[in-house]
Motif scaffolding. Structure first.
Motif, short mmCIF file in Angstrom:
data_model
loop_
_atom_site.label_atom_id
_atom_site.label_comp_id
_atom_site.label_asym_id
_atom_site.label_seq_id
_atom_site.Cartn_x
_atom_site.Cartn_y
_atom_site.Cartn_z
N SER A 59 0.74 -1.17 -0.09
CA SER A 59 -0.20 -0.13 -0.07
C SER A 59 0.85 1.17 0.17
N HIS A 62 0.18 4.14 -2.54
CA HIS A 62 -1.06 4.83 -2.40
C HIS A 62 -0.89 5.77 -1.34
N GLY A 263 -10.48 2.28 -1.57
CA GLY A 263 -10.41 1.19 -0.81
C GLY A 263 -10.89 0.01 -1.31
N THR A 266 -8.61 -0.18 -6.38
CA THR A 266 -7.11 -0.36 -6.25
C THR A 266 -6.34 -1.10 -5.25
N ALA A 267 -7.26 -1.26 -4.19
CA ALA A 267 -6.78 -2.03 -3.13
C ALA A 267 -6.76 -3.42 -3.61
N TRP A 271 -3.92 -6.48 -4.26
CA TRP A 271 -3.84 -7.44 -3.33
C TRP A 271 -4.01 -8.77 -4.10
N THR A 386 -7.22 2.74 0.25
CA THR A 386 -6.24 1.80 0.05
C THR A 386 -5.25 1.72 1.33
N ILE A 389 -7.49 -0.50 3.67
CA ILE A 389 -8.04 -1.86 3.34
C ILE A 389 -6.90 -2.68 3.27
N ILE A 390 -5.93 -2.58 2.46
CA ILE A 390 -4.85 -3.59 2.25
C ILE A 390 -4.17 -4.24 3.65
#
Length: 441
Positions: A59, A62, A263, A266-267, A271, A386, A389-390
């Motif tokens: 991340s 980001h 979140g 892109t996350a 991932w 992001t 979330i990651i």
């Protein structure tokens, strides 16, 4: 009639050129959001990282993406989009060059956890290219009339966003063929080449060209309007940020974008290579291919998503999209079967892609005189999702073990339901104001 006016004032370019150069810049710049995601398992093993630490590394690009989207998106309202684009792409080139140099110097024999801070630093610098998204939105928007915003921005975001997906597939192939360091060097060469092409051909809309020729705001606006430009900035960078920040609808769109893209999309783009490798036991190339399918499909579906938003209304399309996201996330939460997981991935990608198109169709509608500022807030603050979330997905693995790769998706499912409710409330509020004849952006 139009061409003589352009010649008279020394103006260049046309809407399609503005759109395609912005799309190229986004395609190249956005690849940096997967700086480490494409080779996540390799970095995890070589650096000896925990799940949460891997999440932080993946991340890291980001962080700059989120921070820089706000001022750079708003800066477009003052200087146009070309200059901000080039600065961000230049930062990404420096960051990717740093990562490439580290790989040539230390990989694999001298790789250890002590290098983690440097990789974080270069990841943050390289991630600046991800901020090009909020620059390209107003840069594209200022080229097109209001009734074509959804279509134009759908093409821009749809094609531009496939960059990470292409890299998710290509880099693992290159790693297998020429090694990790050489694969990153190839990526660096591509980024430099795309930046040079953008620098040569990109052009800002007529209004900004006129302002740079010292034509005053009102005259520039009048001339550009005669040439077909329909959306204009109300002022400079900070005026745009302040004006858009004072509009509560900006913050509603920020939250919706946070879950659907920052979140969400892109996350998961970063991932999924790790998810498919470490949860389903696939090889890096197979995992990269499947992750690329998610990214490319979820990006391309934004193109029809933009048309549907123009036709049926962004609010309606957003509601349905978030419900779709919730369903896909629930499927991923409860299954360990690779085929069912693939189905869930496609469903959640469908919802995320169309939701993003719907959200940006609403920006010129709700904040027409500060599109750049609004895009900055939405892309910047929303893009920061992001960063949460990651690591959360990684923490689920640390807590629950292998099954945590699946269970973490429950977070996205819950947030998607909340977004569907908020989008419905936004629709009702807009309808009430329209019924009373009092709606204004």
């Amino acid at each position: 009639m139009l061409q003589p006016s352009k010649d008279k004032y020394g103006l260049t370019g046309y809407p399609q050129l503005g759109l395609w150069t912005s799309t190229l810049g986004l395609f190249a710049g956005l690849t940096t959001i997967v700086l480490y995601g494409v080779a996540g398992p390799e970095f995890k093993e070589s650096l000896g990282l925990s799940g949460a630490m891997l999440g932080v590394l993946i991340s890291s690009p980001h962080l700059s993406k989120a921070i820089l989207r706000v001022p750079f998106g708003a800066w477009v309202d003052e200087v146009g989009g070309k200059k901000p684009f080039l600065i961000l792409l230049g930062c990404s080139i420096l960051g990717l060059a740093g990562i490439t140099g580290m790989l040539y110097l230390y990989y694999p024999n001298e790789f250890d956890e002590s290098l983690f801070p440097l990789f974080l630093l270069f990841g943050v610098l390289g991630g600046a290219g991800g901020a090009t998204f909020s620059v390209g939105v107003p840069k594209t928007s200022y080229w097109f009339p209001k009734e074509k915003q959804g279509h134009a921005l759908g093409i821009y975001a749809g094609l531009g966003n496939i960059g990470p997906g292409v890299l998710n597939y290509v880099i693992p192939l290159l790693i297998g063929a020429i090694g990790l360091a050489a694969a990153y060097l190839s990526w660096l060469v591509f980024l430099i080449a795309a930046s040079v092409i953008f620098a040569i051909f990109a052009v800002d809309s007529y209004y900004f060209q006129l302002v740079k020729k010292d034509v005053n705001h009102e005259n520039a606006k009048s001339i550009a309007k005669d040439l077909g430009q329909d959306v204009f900035p109300s002022g400079g960078t900070w005026i745009s940020l302040k004006h858009s920040a004072s509009n509560y609808r900006t913050w509603i769109l920020v939250f919706l974008y946070t879950i659907s893209f920052g979140g969400g999309f892109t996350a998961l783009t970063a991932w999924f290579p790790t998810y498919w490798t470490l949860f389903h036991g696939m090889g890096l190339m197979s995992a990269g291919l499947i992750a690329a399918v998610f990214t490319i499909y979820g990006s391309l579906i934004r193109i029809p998503g933009g048309k549907w938003s123009d036709k049926f209304g962004g609010e309606n399309v957003a509601i349905l999209s978030f419900v779709t996201m919730a369903f896909g996330a629930l499927v991923l939460t409860i299954t360990s079967d690779a085929y069912v997981s693939f189905f869930g991935m496609i469903v959640i990608g469908t919802g995320m892609g169309i939701a993003n198109a719907a959200i940006f169709e609403l920006v010129p509608k709700y904040i027409p005189d500060a599109v750049g500022g609004a895009s900055g807030w939405i892309g910047g603050v929303g893009g920061a999702g992001t960063l949460l979330i990651i690591p959360i997905l990684g923490a689920f693995v640390d807590i629950y073990g292998q099954i945590g790769y699946a269970r973490g998706f429950i977070v996205i499912a819950i947030l998607s339901v909340l977004c569907a409710i908020i989008a419905y409330a936004l629709k009702l509020n807009t309808q009430k104001k329209n019924d009373r004849g009092t709606f204004s952006p």
